[in-house]
Design a protein around this motif. Structure first.
Motif, short mmCIF file in Angstrom:
data_model
loop_
_atom_site.label_atom_id
_atom_site.label_comp_id
_atom_site.label_asym_id
_atom_site.label_seq_id
_atom_site.Cartn_x
_atom_site.Cartn_y
_atom_site.Cartn_z
N THR B 8 0.85 -1.19 0.00
CA THR B 8 0.00 0.00 0.00
C THR B 8 0.88 1.23 0.00
O THR B 8 1.90 1.27 0.68
N PRO B 53 6.97 2.02 1.15
CA PRO B 53 5.53 1.78 1.13
C PRO B 53 4.89 2.27 2.42
O PRO B 53 5.55 2.32 3.46
N GLY B 55 2.34 0.66 3.64
CA GLY B 55 2.05 -0.59 4.33
C GLY B 55 2.36 -1.77 3.43
O GLY B 55 2.63 -1.61 2.24
N GLY B 56 2.33 -2.94 4.01
CA GLY B 56 2.61 -4.14 3.23
C GLY B 56 4.09 -4.44 3.16
O GLY B 56 4.92 -3.67 3.68
#
Lengths: 350, 308
Positions: B8, B53, B55-56
């Motif tokens: 994300t 990023p 997230g992820g």
């Protein structure tokens, strides 16, 4: 090659040397620098010769050594001004130019550390400045025809000039790292050069160190006023301290001194000279003994014990260290600061 | 070789990537397809450890792109969509510079440069200034640059954009050769027919979301199979079209080089009902074939509807 050597001598240095010296700008810059500096030297030399001729055979009291000092003063100050124009141009596009050329990502995906990239750019630019300084040596050798300037003074002046150029270079690279566009970085770099060369001495004039007029030792000017190389270069050239630059006797102490002495506020200087001041501004050289030290040594503050030019170098090296650290911190595409933490936002409904 | 898990990336309140996940096994060519602004470049920049990023996680050959950037950089060759070159450097010097940046020993660099120039077919251009090359040749030099440290993974962002047809074909052949050499390649592009020929796997991304991923054949089959019919009739082509057009399941009918192509909505039962309608009306059908669409069809369908 060990890691330190690999960091200090990395491929960017060789690449920068190669591409810099293949453009027409480098020889043009060198030519202009030498011609302008040579022209200044010739103009000053001619002016001195004419003035001596105007005074007739008596020479008007102008000794060859004072001619040498005057010539040296003009040359070294103009050299600083020239480098203040050249150095920001060399460094302010170092990183922002890579961004504009879209080559920076290609460097970021190599194992080169950000510090190595910055250092490579700086070393290449500073080498060019050193080349300019070396090329100016023959012009400065004219000074020795007249005398009045010793080799150690020339060495000190060149060392201070080189460090000043280095500081301007480090600051230029820092701005180049901070700003995305070269134009903004260039404007900021020239602004910083102006502040350093003019603003710093101005600070010394506007905010001098106050001291007791009856004190045996005149205090050092504010440390910020010593960043500029201008006053230290004047001190090197004259071999005498700029007596009341950056210092001011407090009004009370002057009044009390004047009651005792009759009139004026005159201060005995450690080198044997006497300085009289009423407003604390730049009042010229003190009528001192004329030798370099200890009269050109600072007596108070954290730079005590250093000569003016050494103090200026220390101050500038501190600026270099800050600029280098900031550059290395700002350069990486992913900056890791302790207070920032990313969190994934919640997924939007499909 | 490459594993992306719930990646994300948010710019303020805008999500550029929204929980993107996919995997690319070793020695595969993964085509990353999506319209402009879909998130292809963002994904590749995160994989190249150039962007963090929100997230992820993502791994290149086991190395976490957010925590092991140095390892990632030694394992990938990255070619951005827009890139510049240094003026005043020849092609050979340009490649030698990057080989030095990747700490290749000096005595080996000359051979590396020569081998790479041979690979991209530019041996005779070694002494030419890199800034004077055409865009196609610059793309080739940039590809060679990405290979100077012999990475296992290549991340190529629009390597064929701006190239003329011949240069595209040449680039495609070079990439096939690299696959034969054992490289795992992720290639983003919007030139879909070329990806169909080149890629073994494909991922379709739109508005930051992965719409479909898998082998090219599977994705195309999943998104387009059974929805287009190619019908050949004996003599009564116009009559057949007149019968097909009013049918509610049939969306579009056209004559193509002596055959009829019909798009419809439904499954195999619907197709058999269409055939029964034609033969019941006395149309002599000589062939009746469900046609798989291409990647372009799959892409259009994937980006126009939600795919589970």
């Amino acid at each position: 090659m060990n890691p330190i050597a690999r960091t200090l001598w990395n491929p960017i240095v060789a690449k920068e040397y190669r591409s810099r010296m293949r453009t027409w700008r480098s020889p043009l810059t060198i030519t202009i620098h030498v011609i302008v500096l040579g022209g200044i030297g010739w103009a000053v030399f001619s002016a001195i010769a004419n003035s001596v001729a105007g005074f007739g055979s008596s020479g008007g009291g102008v000794s060859p050594s004072s001619m040498g000092i005057l010539l040296f003063t003009f040359l070294i100050l103009f050299q600083i001004v020239l480098l203040a124009f050249i150095t920001p141009a060399l460094t302010s596009g170092a990183i922002s130019g890579e961004r504009e050329r879209q080559t920076i990502d290609l460097l970021f995906v190599t194992p080169l550390a950000p510090f190595s990239i910055i250092w490579g750019k700086l070393l290449a630019s500073m080498s060019f400045v050193v080349l300019l300084l070396v090329l100016s040596v023959p012009i400065f050798s004219l000074v020795f025809l007249f005398g009045g300037i010793e080799l150690d003074q020339v060495v000190a002046a060149f060392a201070l000039t080189a460090v000043t150029a280095m500081t301007l270079g480090f600051v230029g690279v820092a701005f180049s790292t901070f700003f995305k566009r070269t134009l903004a970085a260039t404007v900021a770099s020239y602004g910083a050069a102006f502040v350093m060369l003019v603003g710093s001495p101005g600070f010394g004039l506007l905010f001098p160190t106050e001291y007791d007029a009856r004190a045996a030792v005149v205090p050092a000017p504010p440390a910020l006023a010593l960043i500029s190389p201008v006053v230290p270069l004047l001190v090197i050239a004259s071999g005498q301290p700029v007596s009341t630059y950056g210092t001011r006797a407090s009004v009370d102490s002057q009044l009390q001194l004047s009651k005792g002495a009759g009139n004026g506020a005159c201060v005995g200087l450690p080198n044997g000279g006497v300085s009289c001041s009423s407003n604390g501004g730049f009042s010229g050289y003190s009528p001192g003994t004329g030798t370099a030290s200890p009269g050109t040594t600072l007596h108070t503050g954290f730079l005590a014990g250093l000569q003016y030019w050494q103090a200026s170098i220390v101050m500038q090296l501190m600026i270099c260290a800050v600029a280098l650290a900031l550059s290395a911190l700002l350069l990486p595409p992913i900056r890791r600061f302790g207070w920032r933490r990313n969190r994934a936002p919640a997924a939007e409904p499909a | 070789m490459i594993a992306v898990e719930g990646l994300t990336k948010a710019y303020g309140s805008r999500l550029a990537l929204d929980h993107v996940s996919f995997e690319v096994p070793e020695r595969e060519i993964f085509g990353f397809v999506g319209p402009n602004g879909a998130g292809k470049t963002t994904t590749l920049r995160i994989l190249a450890a150039l962007l963090e990023p929100t997230g992820g996680r993502a791994f290149i050959d086991g190395a976490d792109v957010t925590r092991e950037r140095e390892k990632v950089h030694t394992r990938i060759g990255y070619m951005p969509d827009f890139f510049g070159v240094y003026d005043q450097l020849s092609v050979g010097e340009y490649l030698d510079f990057y080989a030095a940046c990747y700490r290749q020993p000096k005595q080996r660099r000359q051979k590396i440069v020569d081998d790479l120039l041979a690979l991209v077919g530019m041996t005779e251009r070694k002494g030419q200034l890199v800034d004077t090359l055409s865009r196609g040749l610059k793309q080739r030099v940039c590809l060679a640059r990405a290979l100077v440290h012999d990475p296992a993974v290549l991340l190529l962002d629009e390597p064929a954009s701006g190239l003329d047809p011949r240069a595209r074909v040449e680039m495609r052949e070079i990439l096939k050769e690299l696959q034969r050499m054992g490289k795992t390649i992720v290639i983003s592009s919007h030139i879909l027919p070329e990806l169909t020929e080149l890629c073994t796997m494909v991922g379709i991304i739109d508005h930051g979301r992965m719409r479909a991923t898998g082998s090219v054949r599977d994705v195309i089959a999943r998104l387009t199979s059974g929805r287009r019919l190619r019908i050949t009739v004996i003599a009564e082509k116009d009559a057949a079209i007149e019968i097909l057009e009013p049918l509610p399941a049939v969306k579009h009918v056209q004559a193509v080089n002596g055959t009829i192509e019909a798009e419809y909505e439904g499954d195999e039962v619907t197709a058999s009902e269409i055939l029964a309608t034609l033969t019941g009306a006395g149309i002599r059908v000589s062939s009746f074939t469900p046609v798989d669409g291409g990647l372009e069809d799959a892409f259009l369908r994937a980006t126009s509807e939600e795919v589970g």
